[in-house]
Design an enzyme around this catalytic site. Structure first.
Site, short mmCIF file in Angstrom:
data_model
loop_
_atom_site.label_atom_id
_atom_site.label_comp_id
_atom_site.label_asym_id
_atom_site.label_seq_id
_atom_site.Cartn_x
_atom_site.Cartn_y
_atom_site.Cartn_z
CB CYS A 1 -5.64 100.47 -76.61
SG CYS A 1 -3.90 100.54 -77.14
CG HIS B 1 -5.69 95.83 -76.13
ND1 HIS B 1 -6.68 96.37 -76.92
CD2 HIS B 1 -4.54 96.47 -76.47
CE1 HIS B 1 -6.16 97.29 -77.72
NE2 HIS B 1 -4.88 97.38 -77.46
CD GLU C 1 -9.85 95.10 -76.46
OE1 GLU C 1 -9.35 95.73 -77.40
OE2 GLU C 1 -9.43 95.17 -75.30
#
Length: 223
Positions: free
Chosen positions: A85, A161, A163
């Site tokens: 990001c 994203h 994660e």
């Protein structure tokens, strides 16, 4: 525990999430630095992850400007970088790309379209995007954002994203409250699909170097 991974965090609520799960499984130590608090190591470990955060690359606070200069030094030294990001935007700019605002923010579960035609639903929350750096390979896009994943040499930028697992999303929702556009109810299957894809990508990236760039089949879809 011999392997270490440098992580730059840009916001108290935007933690490592699934990166921590992967690192623990492989006995890799994470050296986490809060860049937003001025914490920058003089030299990164063998490789470095740049997390996300609510900042604009084109209008950086002083601490982010210092990080941008630090990042250029790490790239010059040959340190493989994985940016997510905000981190992907910082990486893209450092490699010669340009940052601009999206026509509209991209939030929540979003379909990611990979270069081989496969797809993956992943979470997003961003207002800016970047142009592909010179010499980089575009590997994924979405309906609202042409650049979702790129690679140049040992560096990888991910706009979405991967994660953000269910636990981290819950923490983000708790921190941001009504301002959060993220789902309140976890989607176990989607989170599992993204985690599997991301773990495979991390495995491949962890073997990158300036002289060794293995094939990256997992960058083009699930498994």
């Amino acid at each position: 525990m011999n392997q270490r991974l440098t992580v730059l965090q840009h916001h108290p609520a935007e933690a490592v999430g699934e990166i921590g799960v992967w690192a623990e499984q492989r006995d890799i130590a994470l050296d986490i630095h809060r860049a937003d608090l001025g914490e920058l190591p003089e030299q990164a470990a063998a490789r470095c992850v740049l997390l996300g955060g609510p900042c604009a690359v084109n209008d950086p606070p002083a601490w982010l400007q210092r990080e941008k200069e630090w990042l250029r030094r790490q790239i010059a030294r040959g340190t493989p970088i994985l940016g997510i990001c905000l981190g992907s935007q910082l990486l893209a700019e450092a490699l010669g790309g340009a940052i601009r605002a999206l026509d509209r923010p991209e939030t929540g579960w979003t379909q990611i379209d990979f270069a081989d035609g496969s797809q993956l639903d992943a979470l997003q929350w961003h207002e800016d995007t970047f142009t592909l750096p010179p010499g980089a390979e575009a590997l994924a896009s979405s309906a609202g954002c042409a650049q979702q994943l790129f690679r140049r040499g040992p560096h990888i930028g991910i706009q979405f994203h991967p994660e953000w697992n269910a636990e981290l999303v819950a923490a983000l929702n708790a921190h941001f409250g009504d301002a959060s556009p993220l789902p309140c109810v976890p989607d176990a299957q989607r989170h599992s699909d993204v985690a599997n894809w991301f773990h495979a990508l991390l495995e491949v990236w962890s073997s990158f170097s300036l002289t060794h760039e293995p094939p990256i089949p997992y960058l083009e879809g699930k498994g």
